[in-house]
Design an enzyme around this catalytic site. Structure first.
Site, PDB file in Angstrom:
ATOM      1  N   ASP A 181     -41.256 -20.787 -32.334  1.00 34.57           N
ATOM      2  CA  ASP A 181     -40.029 -20.170 -32.857  1.00 34.57           C
ATOM      3  C   ASP A 181     -39.543 -20.979 -34.057  1.00 34.57           C
ATOM      4  O   ASP A 181     -40.052 -22.043 -34.362  1.00 34.57           O
ATOM      5  CB  ASP A 181     -38.948 -20.115 -31.778  1.00 34.57           C
ATOM      6  CG  ASP A 181     -38.498 -21.500 -31.352  1.00 34.57           C
ATOM      7  OD1 ASP A 181     -39.318 -22.239 -30.798  1.00 34.57           O
ATOM      8  OD2 ASP A 181     -37.330 -21.854 -31.578  1.00 34.57           O
ATOM      9  N   HIS A 500     -49.405 -18.978 -29.925  1.00 33.39           N
ATOM     10  CA  HIS A 500     -48.049 -18.442 -29.858  1.00 33.39           C
ATOM     11  C   HIS A 500     -47.261 -19.048 -31.013  1.00 33.39           C
ATOM     12  O   HIS A 500     -46.696 -20.133 -30.916  1.00 33.39           O
ATOM     13  CB  HIS A 500     -47.391 -18.768 -28.515  1.00 33.39           C
ATOM     14  CG  HIS A 500     -46.016 -18.178 -28.398  1.00 33.39           C
ATOM     15  ND1 HIS A 500     -45.786 -16.836 -28.229  1.00 33.39           N
ATOM     16  CD2 HIS A 500     -44.791 -18.755 -28.466  1.00 33.39           C
ATOM     17  CE1 HIS A 500     -44.488 -16.608 -28.175  1.00 33.39           C
ATOM     18  NE2 HIS A 500     -43.867 -17.763 -28.321  1.00 33.39           N
ATOM     19  N   ASP A 530     -56.135 -18.121 -24.810  1.00 35.94           N
ATOM     20  CA  ASP A 530     -55.936 -18.004 -26.259  1.00 35.94           C
ATOM     21  C   ASP A 530     -55.350 -16.625 -26.551  1.00 35.94           C
ATOM     22  O   ASP A 530     -56.044 -15.708 -26.966  1.00 35.94           O
ATOM     23  CB  ASP A 530     -57.281 -18.218 -26.974  1.00 35.94           C
ATOM     24  CG  ASP A 530     -57.107 -18.234 -28.487  1.00 35.94           C
ATOM     25  OD1 ASP A 530     -55.952 -18.362 -28.941  1.00 35.94           O
ATOM     26  OD2 ASP A 530     -58.131 -18.122 -29.200  1.00 35.94           O
ATOM     27  N   GLU A 539     -48.737 -22.181 -27.158  1.00 40.71           N
ATOM     28  CA  GLU A 539     -47.741 -22.344 -28.211  1.00 40.71           C
ATOM     29  C   GLU A 539     -48.109 -23.556 -29.072  1.00 40.71           C
ATOM     30  O   GLU A 539     -48.976 -24.361 -28.704  1.00 40.71           O
ATOM     31  CB  GLU A 539     -46.332 -22.525 -27.616  1.00 40.71           C
ATOM     32  CG  GLU A 539     -45.240 -22.479 -28.689  1.00 40.71           C
ATOM     33  CD  GLU A 539     -43.823 -22.362 -28.135  1.00 40.71           C
ATOM     34  OE1 GLU A 539     -43.651 -22.342 -26.900  1.00 40.71           O
ATOM     35  OE2 GLU A 539     -42.885 -22.291 -28.965  1.00 40.71           O
TER      36      GLU A 539
END
Ligand SMILES: [Zn+2]
Length: 580
Positions: A181, A500, A530, A539
């Site tokens: 993120d 991710h 994956d 991530e």
């Protein structure tokens, strides 16, 4: 408890003396031998692991076609539920070249032996830090592919949740995106910058002249420090007027996949936390020390900031957790005892103030952490939530007078003892994983991070087995694992294709942004997926990359660095001349 024992004598005897859980090969179409697919340094120990039975093997030089080594295999047998695992030792292959291990019709993927094998990985992983920059456009060419986005999050950040005025902003632009993120969390940011500046303090002779193609390249500051400076300049903005430090800047909820300049949700400051404030003191004090010879004004500013927040902490001794109820993103909730220890250690190392030394020593002696209820002063298993090792190691390596000799001895003994446990775990593990059989969210980062424990022990003792175990960690992350795959995007054999990562999952490129270590399998060693939605094992995160930077910094070869990265640097320069 399962026991391994050696059935066959090998060229170099490997003592396997205790428990290890066999990791079954996860995919049957993998090469039969799993090894470091990035490569090996010429003089290093070289081991591979096979899950199928091998009697004898040869190593072939792929350039000349000649066999350069014949070897037999040690069979490590797990009892009851475990599977047989076979270990190959090809350490004697120490001439630079490209090789393959063969036996019958089977073999390994090719591997390189060269003194510069970690140069390109180091360049890519540092490039990944640059590509994580927020608040600015980024553009880089890696392996002929361009990765770029426009300036993002230029409105950081709103004040609504720290008392307003509602709808008003204060400058919180810059820094690195935290992970998959795009939010920015002070605790993890300071920890990551701390890993990098500690790499600088331990390995600056290797790092000082490396060209990393950052926008600031060509100023008088080493590129490595230019990159870290991007994060430090943001951290300074996180300090409030009273010396407290805001815990994070974030959207209220996680956004979807896509490039960061397309994320237009408002982002907000949160209230301060004592952990963030203490980490801020530590990283500012360390920065003041590191940057003093390159930028005295910046160094002075950092020290003033560190002292101000340290004074704030002295009058706020409670573990202050912020109210984060407005946010449904990363929390980075943590107890501040380790953070306060790190703060005192770095501030003392920079200033030499005796009262700060006493604060530091009191905390080293009494540290009782939620996550580490150990009587030891050093941890084998550590991350952003327990980073006291950063402080303890700075204290131990200090040349300043005045330390309590008994505490120094205790820390020194603990450092060696913990490093012994890590090195022994690597010997026992079928894939020489120094972290043994612990698997959890982000454990690949811990595998990389433990190289700091080992390096400090190596500095203290000059015992080569600590250095070998550091390389075991890199071997594992680059392919000597149950998958026979690299865990770092863009590097080694079959690296992650679907991390991710909102850029990789939402951009127009068909290959992921390179140079990022994924979190790794858990709860079992074969539980890695994956898959872009599998944030629990796939991530990316700056604190894992920061640990990998440290591990690679120990082995980067400065003399061959230019040659190793020349092509990439020319491409990057050509692109940047028109793009930036
Ligand atoms: Zn951004």
């Amino acid at each position: 408890m399962r026991w391994f024992f050696i059935l066959t004598i090998v060229p170099v005897l490997v003592v396997v003396d205790s428990l290890a859980v066999a990791e079954p090969a996860a995919q049957i179409d993998d090469p039969a031998v799993h090894l470091n697919t990035v490569g090996y340094l010429p003089e290093s120990r070289k081991l591979g692991t096979a899950a199928t039975k091998i009697e004898d093997f040869v190593v072939r030089d792929l350039k000349t076609g000649k066999q350069v080594l014949q070897g037999s295999t040690s069979q490590l047998v797990a009892g009851s539920a475990g599977q047989p695992i076979y270990q190959l030792d090809f350490s004697a292959v120490n001439r630079e070249g490209t090789y393959r291990i063969e036996f019958g019709e089977q073999g390994s993927s090719e591997f390189h032996v060269a003194k510069d094998v970690y140069n390109w990985p180091f360049y890519c992983v540092m490039r990944a830090m640059y590509l994580s920059r927020c608040g600015i456009e980024v553009s880089a060419v890696i392996d002929g592919k361009r990765f770029e986005h426009g300036a993002c999050h230029t409105e950081d950040a709103y004040l609504d949740f720290i008392g307003g005025p509602v709808g008003k902003r204060k400058d919180g632009t810059g820094g690195w995106h935290d992970a998959g993120d795009y939010n920015k969390y002070t605790v993890n940011a300071a920890f990551t910058a701390g890993m990098l500046l500690t790499a600088w303090e331990h390995f600056h002779e290797r790092l000082a002249k490396l060209k990393l193609d950052v926008p600031e390249s060509g100023n008088r500051i080493p590129d490595f420090l230019n990159e870290v400076r991007w994060e430090l300049d943001w951290l300074i903005k996180m300090q409030a007027g009273d010396g407290s430090v805001y815990h994070l800047i974030s959207t209220r909820d996680f956004g979807g996949y896509g490039l960061p300049d397309k994320e237009k949700e408002r982002r907000y400051f949160s209230h301060w936390s004592s952990a963030a404030t203490a980490n801020f003191v530590a990283i500012m004090a360390q920065s003041s020390r590191v940057y003093q010879e390159f930028d005295k004004d910046f160094s002075d500013r950092c020290l003033i900031a560190a002292k101000k927040s340290y004074a704030f902490l002295q009058s706020h001794d409670e573990n202050h957790r912020p109210d984060l109820s407005a946010f449904h993103t990363g929390q980075y909730d943590t107890h501040d005892s380790d953070d306060r220890l790190w703060a005192a250690a770095e501030l003392w190392e920079t200033t030499g103030v005796e009262s700060v030394l006493r604060d530091c020593e009191k905390r080293i002696n009494s540290a009782k952490l939620d996550s580490a209820p150990s009587s030891l002063t050093v941890d084998a298993d550590w991350d952003w939530s327990n980073l006291r090792n950063l402080g303890v190691f700075s204290y131990l390596r200090s040349k300043r007078p005045g330390r309590d000799a008994a505490i120094v001895t205790r820390v020194r003994n603990d450092t060696v003892r913990v490093a012994d446990e890590i090195a022994d775990a690597a010997v026992r593990h079928p894939y020489s994983r120094p972290f043994g059989n612990k698997y959890y969210w982000g454990c690949n980062g811990t595998v990389a991070r433990q190289t700091m424990n080992l390096n400090i022990a190596y500095e203290l003792t000059n015992d080569r087995r600590y250095r070998d175990a550091m390389l075991d960690a890199l071997n594992h992350l680059f392919g000597r694992n149950s998958y026979g795959r690299s865990y770092v995007t863009g590097l080694g054999r079959r690296p992650p294709l679907f991390p991710h990562d909102r850029r990789s999952a939402g951009g127009k490129v068909d290959n992921p942004w390179p140079g990022y270590l994924v979190g790794g399998p858990w709860p079992k060693p074969t539980d890695w997926l994956d898959d872009k939605d599998n944030y629990k094992t796939n991530e990316i995160a700056i604190n894992w990359n920061g640990a990998l930077v440290y591990a690679l910094a120990a082995f980067v070869d400065p003399l061959s660095f230019d040659a190793s990265t020349r092509e990439a640097r020319n491409l990057a320069k050509g692109e940047s001349a028109t793009e930036r």
